[in-house]
Design a protein around this motif. Structure first.
Motif, PDB file in Angstrom:
ATOM      1  N   THR A   1     -17.332   9.829  -2.842  1.00 60.36           N
ATOM      2  CA  THR A   1     -16.599   8.904  -2.462  1.00 60.36           C
ATOM      3  C   THR A   1     -15.484   9.223  -3.320  1.00 60.36           C
ATOM      4  N   PHE A   2     -15.064   8.127  -2.733  1.00 57.19           N
ATOM      5  CA  PHE A   2     -13.497   8.113  -2.396  1.00 57.19           C
ATOM      6  C   PHE A   2     -12.717   7.642  -3.830  1.00 57.19           C
ATOM      7  N   LYS A   3     -13.618   6.553  -4.322  1.00 52.03           N
ATOM      8  CA  LYS A   3     -13.341   6.264  -5.467  1.00 52.03           C
ATOM      9  C   LYS A   3     -14.486   5.927  -6.372  1.00 52.03           C
ATOM     10  N   PRO A   4     -14.430   5.353  -7.464  1.00 50.54           N
ATOM     11  CA  PRO A   4     -16.149   4.678  -8.495  1.00 50.54           C
ATOM     12  C   PRO A   4     -16.417   3.581  -7.824  1.00 50.54           C
ATOM     13  N   ASP A   5     -17.603   3.102  -7.770  1.00 50.96           N
ATOM     14  CA  ASP A   5     -18.243   1.572  -7.162  1.00 50.96           C
ATOM     15  C   ASP A   5     -18.283   1.653  -6.555  1.00 50.96           C
ATOM     16  N   THR A   6     -18.053   2.296  -5.358  1.00 52.91           N
ATOM     17  CA  THR A   6     -18.142   2.106  -3.885  1.00 52.91           C
ATOM     18  C   THR A   6     -19.172   2.815  -3.370  1.00 52.91           C
ATOM     19  N   ASP A   7     -19.287   2.665  -1.854  1.00 53.86           N
ATOM     20  CA  ASP A   7     -20.359   3.423  -1.131  1.00 53.86           C
ATOM     21  C   ASP A   7     -18.953   4.515  -0.506  1.00 53.86           C
ATOM     22  N   ASP A   8     -17.850   4.004   0.066  1.00 52.95           N
ATOM     23  CA  ASP A   8     -16.627   4.088   0.690  1.00 52.95           C
ATOM     24  C   ASP A   8     -16.933   5.619   1.373  1.00 52.95           C
ATOM     25  N   LEU A   9     -16.881   6.366   1.803  1.00 52.13           N
ATOM     26  CA  LEU A   9     -16.512   7.450   2.510  1.00 52.13           C
ATOM     27  C   LEU A   9     -15.205   8.093   3.131  1.00 52.13           C
ATOM     28  N   ARG A  10     -15.223   6.756   3.431  1.00 52.18           N
ATOM     29  CA  ARG A  10     -13.996   6.781   4.421  1.00 52.18           C
ATOM     30  C   ARG A  10     -12.582   7.820   3.774  1.00 52.18           C
TER      31      ARG A  10
ATOM     32  N   PHE B   1      -1.594   2.758 -11.703  1.00 53.50           N
ATOM     33  CA  PHE B   1      -1.457   3.848  -9.955  1.00 53.50           C
ATOM     34  C   PHE B   1      -0.440   5.140 -10.459  1.00 53.50           C
ATOM     35  N   LEU B   2      -0.753   5.174 -11.852  1.00 51.80           N
ATOM     36  CA  LEU B   2       0.113   6.411 -12.297  1.00 51.80           C
ATOM     37  C   LEU B   2      -1.130   8.071 -12.521  1.00 51.80           C
ATOM     38  N   ASN B   3      -2.132   7.930 -12.546  1.00 58.64           N
ATOM     39  CA  ASN B   3      -3.472   8.395 -13.138  1.00 58.64           C
ATOM     40  C   ASN B   3      -3.257  10.025 -11.600  1.00 58.64           C
ATOM     41  N   ALA B   4      -3.320  10.995 -12.225  1.00 57.85           N
ATOM     42  CA  ALA B   4      -2.860  12.243 -11.539  1.00 57.85           C
ATOM     43  C   ALA B   4      -4.292  12.727 -11.258  1.00 57.85           C
ATOM     44  N   GLY B   5      -4.526  13.246  -9.779  1.00 57.21           N
ATOM     45  CA  GLY B   5      -5.059  13.657 -10.081  1.00 57.21           C
ATOM     46  C   GLY B   5      -5.680  14.741  -8.360  1.00 57.21           C
ATOM     47  N   ILE B   6      -6.797  14.584  -7.389  1.00 58.83           N
ATOM     48  CA  ILE B   6      -6.719  14.611  -6.512  1.00 58.83           C
ATOM     49  C   ILE B   6      -6.257  14.334  -4.753  1.00 58.83           C
ATOM     50  N   GLY B   7      -6.128  13.260  -5.112  1.00 52.72           N
ATOM     51  CA  GLY B   7      -4.972  12.429  -3.862  1.00 52.72           C
ATOM     52  C   GLY B   7      -5.317  11.125  -3.829  1.00 52.72           C
ATOM     53  N   TRP B   8      -4.772  10.654  -3.284  1.00 54.55           N
ATOM     54  CA  TRP B   8      -5.614   9.339  -2.092  1.00 54.55           C
ATOM     55  C   TRP B   8      -5.803   9.379  -1.302  1.00 54.55           C
ATOM     56  N   GLY B   9      -7.187   8.581  -1.348  1.00 52.55           N
ATOM     57  CA  GLY B   9      -7.615   8.800   0.266  1.00 52.55           C
ATOM     58  C   GLY B   9      -8.654   6.946   0.278  1.00 52.55           C
ATOM     59  N   GLY B  10      -9.615   6.745   1.015  1.00 51.73           N
ATOM     60  CA  GLY B  10      -9.973   5.389   1.243  1.00 51.73           C
ATOM     61  C   GLY B  10     -10.064   4.908   2.547  1.00 51.73           C
ATOM     62  N   SER B  11     -10.059   3.594   3.041  1.00 46.17           N
ATOM     63  CA  SER B  11     -10.233   3.256   4.079  1.00 46.17           C
ATOM     64  C   SER B  11      -8.766   2.838   4.391  1.00 46.17           C
ATOM     65  N   CYS B  12      -7.844   2.704   3.698  1.00 45.13           N
ATOM     66  CA  CYS B  12      -6.833   1.893   3.484  1.00 45.13           C
ATOM     67  C   CYS B  12      -5.344   2.543   3.797  1.00 45.13           C
TER      68      CYS B  12
ATOM     69  N   ASN C   1       0.966  -0.833  -0.013  1.00 41.90           N
ATOM     70  CA  ASN C   1       0.187  -0.004  -0.344  1.00 41.90           C
ATOM     71  C   ASN C   1       0.590   1.152  -0.241  1.00 41.90           C
ATOM     72  N   ALA C   2       2.187   1.268   0.994  1.00 45.91           N
ATOM     73  CA  ALA C   2       3.053   2.538   0.383  1.00 45.91           C
ATOM     74  C   ALA C   2       3.467   2.586  -0.688  1.00 45.91           C
ATOM     75  N   PHE C   3       3.940   1.277  -1.268  1.00 44.62           N
ATOM     76  CA  PHE C   3       4.295   1.419  -2.508  1.00 44.62           C
ATOM     77  C   PHE C   3       3.653   2.465  -3.683  1.00 44.62           C
ATOM     78  N   LEU C   4       1.992   2.219  -4.084  1.00 39.37           N
ATOM     79  CA  LEU C   4       1.368   2.230  -4.588  1.00 39.37           C
ATOM     80  C   LEU C   4       0.860   4.107  -4.359  1.00 39.37           C
ATOM     81  N   ALA C   5       1.019   4.154  -2.930  1.00 39.04           N
ATOM     82  CA  ALA C   5       0.867   5.088  -2.179  1.00 39.04           C
ATOM     83  C   ALA C   5       1.591   6.392  -2.764  1.00 39.04           C
ATOM     84  N   THR C   6       2.609   5.722  -3.054  1.00 35.40           N
ATOM     85  CA  THR C   6       3.938   7.380  -3.133  1.00 35.40           C
ATOM     86  C   THR C   6       3.798   6.773  -4.752  1.00 35.40           C
ATOM     87  N   LYS C   7       3.738   6.266  -5.293  1.00 39.78           N
ATOM     88  CA  LYS C   7       3.870   5.992  -6.843  1.00 39.78           C
ATOM     89  C   LYS C   7       2.475   6.884  -7.411  1.00 39.78           C
TER      90      LYS C   7
END
Ligand code: NAD
Ligand code: UDX
Length: 461
Positions: A349-358, A280-291, A239-245
């Protein structure tokens, strides 16, 4: 095989339902009575594509049951999954109190036969041995209670607990959790008991052999057997690698914005290098989610505990914190004063196809826009449909995209829901006071948006 999954959230419920689907006999335990009631009725308490269908099939075939009774679950399972949440504490450390409560209950309800206790929750490094200790404590406490109550030997618990702990980190993504479970890139099994690892391999054999995979002729899923700590570290490191990417490409996007390059082309150009890879090279408004946010913070915290400053990971987090406000910066450039303006968010939501707002980037944006005196509206395909408002305040949730656009000074695309491609942007532009759109995911076609009458602003393009 007889399986018990304790904690039926995004991970536990998907795991339980998929294991039942491939032929195991599963009992799912949760201490949330409301959730258990919903699941017993054959419904999924979370939105996850394909999950309800798998659950209903498993219920019909009699291979899955839902209950709040952990004693019955422990008695049933030869394999006991711990899949409860490990949310972040305010200092970034992982809150392991739910894992501890479950491990204690498992100990208190051990009933004699050999069990494999599987840590599927993402837990701090070293938790495997700690869980073993808590299970033994739970067993000892229960023994003491039974002796004090004067129970006969037949009612007492086993003197010697016969179990092993295995770390089996989960790599599924929300929004494609069922697919990921049947098509994993690898299965990691950490532990020092060959007996437990052999049982886990037997459990996963149909998945390893690709019997339920999209591509049934693909090579078997690699199974990596490691020691406990390495398995726990693999989860955090992945997870740390993907977030850093992602933070890396976001930093490149910010430089692209300044020099006039297009980060989407740059990502394609570097991603074609097989050493880098295009994902995992899509630039945007940053990573979020529960993980990602909690796991990167927990790893930084663990490093700290051992006297090491994880500088690269800290930088990934700080780039992300700034990136999550990039839309605000772009709104200020386009609209100048935000006080008294109305901003519409496409997606929550923090990404599509989920109801997760964490830890969704939308939440930061709403807070900051409110602070600056802007009115915030939003339309999200799931949040608007379900009326779910958990964690949301300071935002008016609209029922469709056109009502959202009506009277807005700007739109921000926050989540790249597929249906946002085909909205009637011509009509939406006409309904707005200022047809500005900040595409926080570089998801829309800039030329099409300009043709529809929008001032289009992407991230690094
Ligand atoms: P979640 O919050 O969706 O679900 C946790 C469930 O556990 C809830 O239903 C809760 O009611 C239940 N629970 C809590 N305490 C309990 C107890 N004492 N007895 C029975 N049930 C109890 O969490 P999640 O997102 O599924 O995550 C679970 C774990 O998996 C976490 O450690 C997380 O880091 C990890 N993980 C999550 C994902 C993901 O995409 N969500 C992916 C990989 C790993
Ligand atoms: C992640 C991991 O991918 C998964 O392996 C792990 O088990 C749980 O954590 P998830 O949080 O469900 O899964 O979603 P993911 O698709 O990884 O996206 C995480 C965040 O990164 C989202 O906010 C997403 O929008 C963002 N992201 C992802 C980007 O900004 N750019 C990308 O290129 C990819």
């Amino acid at each position: 095989m007889r399986v018990c999954v304790i904690g039926t959230g995004y991970v536990g419920l998907v795991t339980g339902a998929c294991l039942a689907h491939i032929g195991h006999d599963v009992v799912c335990i949760d201490n949330n009575e409301e959730k258990v009631k919903i699941m017993k009725a054959g419904q999924s308490p979370i939105f996850e594509p394909g999950l309800s269908e798998i659950m209903q099939g498993a219920i019909q075939s009699g291979r899955i049951e839902f209950s709040t009774d952990i004693a019955a679950g422990v008695a049933h399972g030869e394999i006991l999954f711990i899949a409860v949440g490990t949310p972040p504490l305010p200092n970034g450390e992982s809150d392991t109190r739910y894992v501890e409560a479950v491990a204690r209950s498992i100990g208190a309800n051990l009933n004699g036969g050999y069990k494999v206790i599987v840590n599927k929750s993402t837990v701090p490094i070293g938790s495997g041995d700690w869980v073993r200790m808590i299970v033994l404590d739970g067993l000892a406490e229960r023994q003491k209670q039974l002796v004090t109550a004067g129970s006969g030997p037949a009612e007492r618990l086993p003197e010697v607990a016969d179990f092993d702990v295995v770390s089996n980190p989960e790599f599924l993504r929300e929004g494609s959790a069922v697919y990921d479970t049947f098509n994993p890139d690898r299965i990691v099994l950490g532990g020092n008991s060959p007996r437990a690892v052999a049982l886990m391999k037997q459990l996963y054999a149909p998945i390893v052999e690709r019997q339920f995979a999209e591509n049934k002729t693909a090579a078997p899923v690699p199974v990596l057997a490691t020691d406990l700590s390495s398995a726990e570290m693999i989860k955090y490191a992945a997870n740390a690698f993907l977030a850093t990417k992602i933070s890396f490409i976001n930093e490149v996007a910010n430089i692209c914005d300044r020099v006039g390059a297009d980060v989407t082309q740059v990502a394609k150009g570097i991603g074609l290098d097989s050493r880098i890879g295009s994902k995992f090279l899509n630039a945007g408004i940053g990573w979020g989610g529960s993980c990602f946010p909690k796991d990167v913070s927990a790893l930084i915290h663990t490093a700290d505990d051992y006297g090491y400053e994880a500088q690269l990971l800290k930088a990934a987090v700080s780039v992300n914190e700034r990136q999550r406000l990039i839309a605000l910066e772009k709104l200020q450039q386009a609209l100048k004063i935000l006080k008294g303006k109305t901003v519409g968010l496409l997606g929550l939501t923090f990404k599509p196809d989920t109801d997760d707002l964490r830890d969704a980037p939308a939440l930061n944006l709403i807070e900051q826009l409110n602070r600056l005196g802007a009115k915030v509206k939003a339309y999200d395909p799931i949040v608007s449909q379900t009326g779910m408002r958990h964690g949301l305040s300071g935002v008016l949730v609209e029922t469709d995209a056109e009502r959202l656009a009506d009277g807005c000074d700007a739109l921000v695309l926050v989540t790249e829901w597929q249906q946002f491609i085909t909205l009637d942007y011509n009509k939406m532009a006409k309904l707005m006071s200022h047809p500005v759109i900040i595409d926080g995911r570089n998801f829309l076609n800039p030329q099409d948006m300009e043709k529809a009458g929008f001032q289009y602003i992407g991230v690094g393009r």
